[in-house]
Design a protein around this motif. Structure first.
Motif, PDB file in Angstrom:
ATOM      1  N   MET A   1       0.847  -1.181   0.000  1.00 43.66           N
ATOM      2  CA  MET A   1       0.000   0.000   0.000  1.00 43.66           C
ATOM      3  C   MET A   1       0.885   1.235   0.000  1.00 43.66           C
ATOM      4  SD  MET A   1      -2.981   1.024   2.710  1.00 43.66           S
ATOM      5  CE  MET A   1      -1.930   0.998   4.121  1.00 43.66           C
ATOM      6  N   ALA A   2       0.671   2.135  -0.933  1.00 49.62           N
ATOM      7  CA  ALA A   2       1.497   3.325  -1.069  1.00 49.62           C
ATOM      8  C   ALA A   2       1.151   4.398  -0.042  1.00 49.62           C
ATOM      9  CB  ALA A   2       1.342   3.884  -2.481  1.00 49.62           C
ATOM     10  N   SER A   3      -0.085   4.428   0.419  1.00 48.95           N
ATOM     11  CA  SER A   3      -0.530   5.463   1.340  1.00 48.95           C
ATOM     12  C   SER A   3      -1.504   4.865   2.343  1.00 48.95           C
ATOM     13  CB  SER A   3      -1.217   6.581   0.543  1.00 48.95           C
ATOM     14  OG  SER A   3      -1.781   7.533   1.406  1.00 48.95           O
ATOM     15  N   ASP A   4      -1.725   5.581   3.438  1.00 46.08           N
ATOM     16  CA  ASP A   4      -2.711   5.105   4.411  1.00 46.08           C
ATOM     17  C   ASP A   4      -4.007   5.895   4.323  1.00 46.08           C
ATOM     18  OD1 ASP A   4      -1.692   7.433   5.464  1.00 46.08           O
ATOM     19  OD2 ASP A   4      -1.340   6.633   7.458  1.00 46.08           O
ATOM     20  N   ILE A   5      -4.160   6.693   3.241  1.00 43.56           N
ATOM     21  CA  ILE A   5      -5.387   7.455   2.990  1.00 43.56           C
ATOM     22  C   ILE A   5      -5.731   7.329   1.506  1.00 43.56           C
ATOM     23  CG2 ILE A   5      -6.469   9.730   2.925  1.00 43.56           C
ATOM     24  CD1 ILE A   5      -4.640  10.611   5.168  1.00 43.56           C
ATOM     25  N   ILE A   6      -7.013   7.128   1.226  1.00 44.13           N
ATOM     26  CA  ILE A   6      -7.478   7.145  -0.164  1.00 44.13           C
ATOM     27  C   ILE A   6      -8.810   7.887  -0.218  1.00 44.13           C
ATOM     28  CG2 ILE A   6      -8.668   4.923  -0.019  1.00 44.13           C
ATOM     29  CD1 ILE A   6      -7.837   4.441  -2.967  1.00 44.13           C
ATOM     30  N   GLN A  56      -4.734   3.824  -8.038  1.00 38.83           N
ATOM     31  CA  GLN A  56      -3.920   4.357  -6.941  1.00 38.83           C
ATOM     32  C   GLN A  56      -3.133   3.263  -6.208  1.00 38.83           C
ATOM     33  OE1 GLN A  56      -6.030   7.432  -4.556  1.00 38.83           O
ATOM     34  NE2 GLN A  56      -7.722   7.149  -5.999  1.00 38.83           N
ATOM     35  N   ALA A  57      -3.130   2.034  -6.759  1.00 31.79           N
ATOM     36  CA  ALA A  57      -2.432   0.884  -6.158  1.00 31.79           C
ATOM     37  C   ALA A  57      -2.812   0.689  -4.689  1.00 31.79           C
ATOM     38  CB  ALA A  57      -0.917   1.044  -6.309  1.00 31.79           C
ATOM     39  N   TRP A  58      -4.102   0.771  -4.415  1.00 35.81           N
ATOM     40  CA  TRP A  58      -4.618   0.674  -3.046  1.00 35.81           C
ATOM     41  C   TRP A  58      -4.902  -0.773  -2.673  1.00 35.81           C
ATOM     42  CZ3 TRP A  58      -5.228   3.547   1.186  1.00 35.81           C
ATOM     43  CH2 TRP A  58      -6.122   3.129   2.172  1.00 35.81           C
ATOM     44  N   LYS A  59      -4.394  -1.180  -1.544  1.00 34.98           N
ATOM     45  CA  LYS A  59      -4.708  -2.489  -0.954  1.00 34.98           C
ATOM     46  C   LYS A  59      -5.067  -2.250   0.503  1.00 34.98           C
ATOM     47  CE  LYS A  59      -3.317  -5.090  -4.448  1.00 34.98           C
ATOM     48  NZ  LYS A  59      -4.279  -5.419  -5.423  1.00 34.98           N
ATOM     49  N   PRO A  60      -6.264  -2.634   0.937  1.00 27.81           N
ATOM     50  CA  PRO A  60      -6.644  -2.407   2.336  1.00 27.81           C
ATOM     51  C   PRO A  60      -5.772  -3.223   3.288  1.00 27.81           C
ATOM     52  CG  PRO A  60      -8.285  -3.766   1.236  1.00 27.81           C
ATOM     53  CD  PRO A  60      -7.305  -3.329   0.183  1.00 27.81           C
ATOM     54  N   ASP A  61      -5.386  -2.574   4.380  1.00 27.97           N
ATOM     55  CA  ASP A  61      -4.510  -3.223   5.352  1.00 27.97           C
ATOM     56  C   ASP A  61      -4.790  -2.640   6.732  1.00 27.97           C
ATOM     57  OD1 ASP A  61      -2.416  -4.672   6.521  1.00 27.97           O
ATOM     58  OD2 ASP A  61      -0.957  -3.100   6.075  1.00 27.97           O
ATOM     59  N   GLY A  62      -5.611  -3.322   7.520  1.00 26.70           N
ATOM     60  CA  GLY A  62      -5.888  -2.845   8.873  1.00 26.70           C
ATOM     61  C   GLY A  62      -7.283  -2.272   9.027  1.00 26.70           C
ATOM     62  N   ARG A  63      -7.406  -1.387  10.026  1.00 26.40           N
ATOM     63  CA  ARG A  63      -8.696  -0.743  10.344  1.00 26.40           C
ATOM     64  C   ARG A  63      -8.694   0.688   9.821  1.00 26.40           C
ATOM     65  NH1 ARG A  63     -10.513  -0.576  16.123  1.00 26.40           N
ATOM     66  NH2 ARG A  63     -12.610  -0.794  15.312  1.00 26.40           N
ATOM     67  N   TYR A  64      -9.887   1.139   9.439  1.00 25.57           N
ATOM     68  CA  TYR A  64     -10.006   2.453   8.819  1.00 25.57           C
ATOM     69  C   TYR A  64     -11.096   3.313   9.448  1.00 25.57           C
ATOM     70  CZ  TYR A  64      -6.952   0.614   5.297  1.00 25.57           C
ATOM     71  OH  TYR A  64      -5.867   0.073   4.678  1.00 25.57           O
ATOM     72  N   SER A  65     -10.871   4.602   9.335  1.00 25.87           N
ATOM     73  CA  SER A  65     -11.907   5.587   9.561  1.00 25.87           C
ATOM     74  C   SER A  65     -12.517   5.836   8.185  1.00 25.87           C
ATOM     75  CB  SER A  65     -11.313   6.882  10.117  1.00 25.87           C
ATOM     76  OG  SER A  65     -12.294   7.894  10.136  1.00 25.87           O
ATOM     77  N   VAL A  66     -13.828   5.677   8.076  1.00 25.18           N
ATOM     78  CA  VAL A  66     -14.520   5.849   6.799  1.00 25.18           C
ATOM     79  C   VAL A  66     -15.402   7.085   6.896  1.00 25.18           C
ATOM     80  CG1 VAL A  66     -16.097   4.800   5.131  1.00 25.18           C
ATOM     81  CG2 VAL A  66     -14.533   3.338   6.451  1.00 25.18           C
TER      82      VAL A  66
END
Length: 130
Positions: A1-6, A56-66
């Protein structure tokens, strides 16, 4: 994952799956099914989210605020929680979230941005929780 925000966007009316049920008869018995428009809407939304995640080469990893920001086409009353459910399901189908349970979603923020006939849809921001 390139970033922790999408940030993702779906341009179009969001159908509530919960409020889009219809009753049909199968072998003389009533059966409740999802409306074809709601199913198509979910398919379109998940495809758009999948495209944006891939771009955006996004792969979910962990918990998120949506966070979801809904813009409506008119002043008809809608239940935000029902719209939210449709979007969460499309985020999972599109690969933006691993699941829509508490293991993947730690916070959920829903905003009604009012009426804008030229910009109907939902802006979604996923931010990984530390």
């Amino acid at each position: 994952m390139a970033s922790d925000i999408i940030s993702l966007y779906f341009d179009g009316v969001i159908y509530s799956k919960k409020n889009s049920k219809q009753i049909i008869s199968v072998k003389g018995r009533p059966v409740i099914i999802s409306n074809k428009n709601a199913k198509k809407n979910e398919k379109d939304m998940s495809a758009e989210f999948a495209f944006q995640c891939a771009k955006q080469a996004w792969k979910p990893d962990g918990r998120y605020s949506v966070s979801m920001y809904f813009t409506r086409k008119d002043n008809v009353r809608r239940d935000l929680d029902n719209l939210c459910t449709s979007v969460l399901d499309a985020l999972v189908l599109g690969g933006a979230l691993a699941d829509d349970n508490t293991a993947s979603v730690g916070e959920l923020h829903i905003y009604d941005m009012g009426v804008n006939r030229d910009g109907v849809g939902v802006q979604v921001q996923l931010e990984q929780l530390k």
